[in-house]
Design a protein around this motif. Structure first.
Motif, short mmCIF file in Angstrom:
data_model
loop_
_atom_site.label_atom_id
_atom_site.label_comp_id
_atom_site.label_asym_id
_atom_site.label_seq_id
_atom_site.Cartn_x
_atom_site.Cartn_y
_atom_site.Cartn_z
N UNK A 41 6.02 -18.92 38.36
CA UNK A 41 5.54 -19.75 39.46
C UNK A 41 4.14 -20.30 39.18
N UNK A 42 3.28 -19.47 38.63
CA UNK A 42 1.91 -19.89 38.30
C UNK A 42 1.91 -20.98 37.23
N UNK A 43 2.69 -20.75 36.18
CA UNK A 43 2.80 -21.75 35.11
C UNK A 43 3.39 -23.06 35.64
N UNK A 66 9.02 -24.38 41.44
CA UNK A 66 7.88 -25.31 41.43
C UNK A 66 8.29 -26.69 40.92
N UNK A 67 9.56 -26.87 40.59
CA UNK A 67 10.03 -28.19 40.17
C UNK A 67 9.98 -28.45 38.68
N UNK A 68 9.88 -27.38 37.88
CA UNK A 68 9.85 -27.51 36.43
C UNK A 68 11.16 -26.99 35.86
N UNK A 69 11.82 -27.79 35.05
CA UNK A 69 13.06 -27.36 34.41
C UNK A 69 12.72 -26.36 33.30
N UNK A 70 13.40 -25.22 33.33
CA UNK A 70 13.19 -24.21 32.30
C UNK A 70 14.20 -24.40 31.17
N UNK A 71 13.88 -23.83 30.02
CA UNK A 71 14.79 -23.90 28.86
C UNK A 71 14.81 -22.53 28.20
N UNK A 72 15.96 -21.87 28.22
CA UNK A 72 16.08 -20.56 27.58
C UNK A 72 16.15 -20.75 26.06
#
Length: 432
Positions: free
Chosen positions: A215-217, A270-276
């Motif tokens: 969340x912070x990032x 937070x609206x950021x797409x993550x990538x595993x």
């Protein structure tokens, strides 16, 4: 009877005969008139009936014409009880229309995420101007990834990204590697919060810390315009001196799964797409694919009981992007080639067996495990044929782009295959 009387009688008889004759003529005239009137009436009725029949036939022809018209059918579907398309079906149709309107060259460019330097030819891009605008017009790439050298200050980075986005014809992935710990571009540039490494968070034993880290990032990235973070690491450090020792949450798949999904959800909120990353898992090696080839002899069942469980947990939590790494795993893929070139791994295992339908992106194609052995064009085509949707940082972007374009034109890769990849990519971009 005298002669005068006879004459008078004859006159009377003649008058009577004339009256009778006149009566007969009048009678005949009336009869003829009635016949004519009757005939006219009957003819009129027949004519009227024929006109009605012609009108009905004309109307029927009109109806038949409407029913046979493809343009008329859609407006009649609700009357025929055709189900209303679902929002997902409407969304997919919109994406297909957008992709169909693109040129082949635009489609190919849209498969790449590159550095701003690869796009513009400058040594270190810290601002976006005419060169960036012209480059994006020529090559409307799918995304741009930024590193610490592109970040001089908060205001500078915000302006750099804002202008770059404004020049793009199509939505861009604005990407970065911000995992926490040593892999933290913004934090090291002094414009982002310092977050503990995955290993340190995992060792603390508090899974909420992974969520808060994500969340912070994510909150910090959004401020500058980033919408894609190549994190979290889903590898497990399950061998001594693992190359992923500090970047992995645990050596245990179940533990790592919990931390990985928690960080992912924090960023996504937070609206950021993550990538595993880095499928199938590179924590089982001690070699670094940045420098050259890395190999593992692990079997399919070993990956299935360990690394795959972490990625599967991420899929179930809703991950939309997975990065494939460059290790060689011959007992898994059947040959010595890097995993990013393995159709068996990406298509057969990840897509079909594990039922993943999100975006698959290659790890950076300029890394030693690839660039030492393969040309940029060759590597790009091989990764796409294996099942990748996007290509990250080829050693030579222009050479890789030209190679993919040529492969489509000669039939090595179908345009439909490219359309499928773009549809998965745009499903993320237009959902933001």
């Amino acid at each position: 009877m005298d002669e005068n009387q006879l004459l008078e009688q004859e006159k009377r008889e003649n008058r009577r005969l004339r009256r009778k004759k006149s009566q007969r003529k009048a009678y005949l005239t009336m009869v003829l008139l009635l016949v004519v009137l009757t005939a006219v009436t009957v003819f009129g009725m027949i004519l009227f009936r024929n006109m009605q029949q012609e009108e009905l036939l004309h109307s029927q022809e009109k109806i038949d014409e409407m029913l046979g018209s493809e343009e008329a059918l859609p407006t009649m579907e609700p009357m025929l009880g055709t189900p209303t398309p679902s929002p997902e079906e409407v969304f997919d149709k919109t994406l297909e229309e957008k992709i169909a309107a693109m040129t082949l060259e635009e489609k190919v460019a849209g498969l790449f995420i590159v550095t701003p330097e690869a796009l513009t030819g400058v040594d270190a891009a810290t601002q976006a101007g005419d060169k960036t605008k012209e480059a994006l017009e020529k090559y409307p790439v799918g995304g741009i990834i930024y590193f610490q050298k592109n970040m001089k200050s908060a205001s500078q980075l915000e302006e750099l990204i804002s202008k770059t986005v404004s020049y793009a014809k199509y939505p861009l992935f604005i990407a970065v590697d911000e995992e926490g710990g040593e892999v933290s571009r913004l934090a090291k540039a002094g414009i982002g919060p310092k977050v503990d490494s995955a290993a340190k968070i995992g060792a603390a034993g508090d899974v909420d810390k992974a969520y808060q880290a994500g969340k912070t990032i994510g909150e910090n990235l959004v401020k500058y315009g980033f919408n894609l973070n190549f994190a979290p690491v889903a590898d497990i450090s399950n061998v001594e001196k693992s190359v992923m020792k500090d970047r992995a949450y645990s050596s245990d798949a179940a533990t790592a799964s919990t931390y990985v999904t928690s960080m992912m959800l924090g960023m996504d909120e937070m609206g950021v797409t993550s990538c595993l990353k880095h499928f199938p898992g590179i924590g089982c090696t001690t070699q670094d694919t940045h420098d050259g080839m890395a190999t593992t002899q692990r079997e399919l069942h070993e990956f299935g009981a360990n690394e795959f469980k972490v990625f599967q947990a991420g899929m179930e939590a809703g991950t939309q992007m997975i990065m494939v790494g460059h290790i060689s795993a011959p007992n898994l893929t059947g040959n010595d080639e890097p995993c990013v070139f393995s159709k068996k791994l990406i298509t057969d295992i990840l897509r079909i067996e594990m039922k993943y339908n999100g975006v698959v992106i290659s790890d950076a194609l300029n890394m030693g495990a690839i660039s030492t052995y393969y040309g940029s064009d060759e590597a790009a085509v091989m990764a796409l044929k294996a099942g990748c949707d996007m290509l990250l940082m080829p050693e030579s972007f222009e050479k890789a782009y030209a190679g993919v374009l040529a492969a489509i034109l000669d039939g090595t890769i179908s345009e439909e295959r490219v359309n499928d990849s773009l549809k998965r990519v745009y499903r993320i971009k237009y959902s933001e």
